[in-house]
Design an enzyme around this catalytic site. Structure first.
Site, PDB file in Angstrom:
ATOM      1  N   GLY A 122      -9.821   6.642  -6.611  1.00  0.00           N
ATOM      2  CA  GLY A 122      -8.506   6.272  -6.113  1.00  0.00           C
ATOM      3  C   GLY A 122      -8.455   4.819  -5.686  1.00  0.00           C
ATOM      4  N   THR A 144       2.547  31.112  18.555  1.00  0.00           N
ATOM      5  CA  THR A 144       2.057  30.930  17.189  1.00  0.00           C
ATOM      6  C   THR A 144       2.202  29.481  16.743  1.00  0.00           C
ATOM      7  OG1 THR A 144       2.611  33.209  16.628  1.00  0.00           O
ATOM      8  CG2 THR A 144       2.341  31.674  14.796  1.00  0.00           C
ATOM      9  N   ASP A 202       0.869  -1.186   0.000  1.00  0.00           N
ATOM     10  CA  ASP A 202       0.000   0.000   0.000  1.00  0.00           C
ATOM     11  C   ASP A 202       0.901   1.230   0.000  1.00  0.00           C
ATOM     12  OD1 ASP A 202      -1.802   2.054   0.525  1.00  0.00           O
ATOM     13  OD2 ASP A 202      -2.136   1.458   2.611  1.00  0.00           O
ATOM     14  N   GLY A 224       1.167   5.131  -0.054  1.00  0.00           N
ATOM     15  CA  GLY A 224       0.538   6.429   0.109  1.00  0.00           C
ATOM     16  C   GLY A 224       1.447   7.537  -0.367  1.00  0.00           C
ATOM     17  N   ASN A 225       1.049   8.760  -0.121  1.00  0.00           N
ATOM     18  CA  ASN A 225       1.858   9.898  -0.550  1.00  0.00           C
ATOM     19  C   ASN A 225       3.098  10.089   0.316  1.00  0.00           C
ATOM     20  OD1 ASN A 225       0.318  11.264  -2.798  1.00  0.00           O
ATOM     21  ND2 ASN A 225      -1.290  11.108  -1.257  1.00  0.00           N
ATOM     22  N   SER A 226       3.058   9.627   1.545  1.00  0.00           N
ATOM     23  CA  SER A 226       4.211   9.799   2.420  1.00  0.00           C
ATOM     24  C   SER A 226       4.596   8.537   3.175  1.00  0.00           C
ATOM     25  CB  SER A 226       3.939  10.921   3.436  1.00  0.00           C
ATOM     26  OG  SER A 226       2.789  10.608   4.221  1.00  0.00           O
ATOM     27  N   ARG A 227       3.711   7.523   3.203  1.00  0.00           N
ATOM     28  CA  ARG A 227       3.995   6.286   3.931  1.00  0.00           C
ATOM     29  C   ARG A 227       3.745   5.087   3.039  1.00  0.00           C
ATOM     30  NH1 ARG A 227       0.753   4.998   8.068  1.00  0.00           N
ATOM     31  NH2 ARG A 227       2.299   4.255   9.548  1.00  0.00           N
ATOM     32  N   ASP A 287     -10.319   7.861   5.958  1.00  0.00           N
ATOM     33  CA  ASP A 287      -8.887   7.603   5.826  1.00  0.00           C
ATOM     34  C   ASP A 287      -8.143   8.893   6.134  1.00  0.00           C
ATOM     35  OD1 ASP A 287      -6.254   7.071   5.080  1.00  0.00           O
ATOM     36  OD2 ASP A 287      -6.838   5.812   3.390  1.00  0.00           O
ATOM     37  N   ASP A 322      -6.725   3.356  -3.454  1.00  0.00           N
ATOM     38  CA  ASP A 322      -6.691   3.189  -1.999  1.00  0.00           C
ATOM     39  C   ASP A 322      -8.088   3.288  -1.402  1.00  0.00           C
ATOM     40  OD1 ASP A 322      -6.744   5.908  -2.768  1.00  0.00           O
ATOM     41  OD2 ASP A 322      -5.793   6.559  -0.904  1.00  0.00           O
TER      42      ASP A 322
END
Length: 247
Positions: free
Chosen positions: A102, A178, A6, A8-11, A124, A104
């Protein structure tokens, strides 16, 4: 044995499984394209040769190409890319153009329907947050896509002069710096947005709708929700396995 991946975009997650058997070798990690080839070779060289490698990816073409280079190098084996279809394993795709959904999201819907059943809202919480409505009879009615926590924070930092990019503490919405204000505002704001989207799904699906939660930011979001949910971290992998078995 089959290897499910699987992306993903970062994992990236992967696991192996015998057909309708026990899951093995569950791994989840963040990745960069430059390091991925070596990471996968080191991780997979000790695996038994899989009869099939199934990849679900939302990361464009480069990452699947790297994965296939690794599988060909280790086992002389091509990968099978998973895509959305009109129907699979009791789930019917309600998109106007089913193939544009998609992969996913499609895998997660298949996994949720076959793991739990009943009217479901599938959330998700990844780089992008998706909230999808799934009827009790397996019809995917549609859903929404919203920026996830990382995108909200990076967008705020890039689009304003004063917010900055320093990491803050999200524990208190009455923030005194901030950085803390950005951290809390984005987390609580995202949780509130998802709650509203879940409410909209409940208005369509009825009061007996259940919420299924997956994705990297799922634990942080779940702690703030005012509703109960079922957490399945490997939901996409489970859906891939069901699709392989049934479709």
């Amino acid at each position: 044995m089959r290897l499910f991946v699987d992306v993903g975009n970062s994992r990236l997650k992967w696991a192996t499984r015998e057909k309708k058997g026990a899951w093995l070798n569950h791994v989840a990690c963040e990745y960069t394209p430059a390091e991925l080839d070596g990471v996968l070779r080191d991780a997979w060289v000790s695996l038994p040769e899989p009869e099939r490698v199934v990849v679900c990816s939302v990361a464009g073409v480069e990452i699947p190409q790297i994965i296939e280079t690794v599988t060909r190098g280790l086992w002389g084996k091509a990968t099978a890319m998973f895509h959305a279809s009109a129907s699979c394993a009791g789930v019917r795709n309600g998109y106007r153009n089913p193939e544009t959904l998609g992969p996913d999201r499609w895998a997660a819907l298949i996994g949720a329907h076959n793991e739990i059943g009943g009217p479901l809202c599938v959330v998700d919480g990844g780089t992008a947050v998706t909230v999808d409505a799934l009827a009790a009879d397996g019809e995917f009615l549609g859903g929404t896509i919203f920026p996830g926590l990382t995108l909200l924070r990076s967008g705020l930092s890039a689009g304003t002069a004063g917010a900055g990019s320093a990491a803050g503490d999200a524990d208190d919405c009455v923030a005194r710096s901030t950085a803390d204000a950005v951290a809390a505002g984005t987390l609580y704001g995202l949780a509130g947005a998802v709650e509203r989207l879940v409410t909209e799904c409940r208005n369509v699906l009825g009061a007996d709708m259940r919420v299924v939660l997956t994705g990297g930011n799922a634990p942080a979001l779940n702690s703030l929700f005012g509703f109960e949910s079922v957490s399945i971290p490997d939901l996409v992998l489970r859906g891939l396995a069901v699709a392989e078995d049934e479709c």
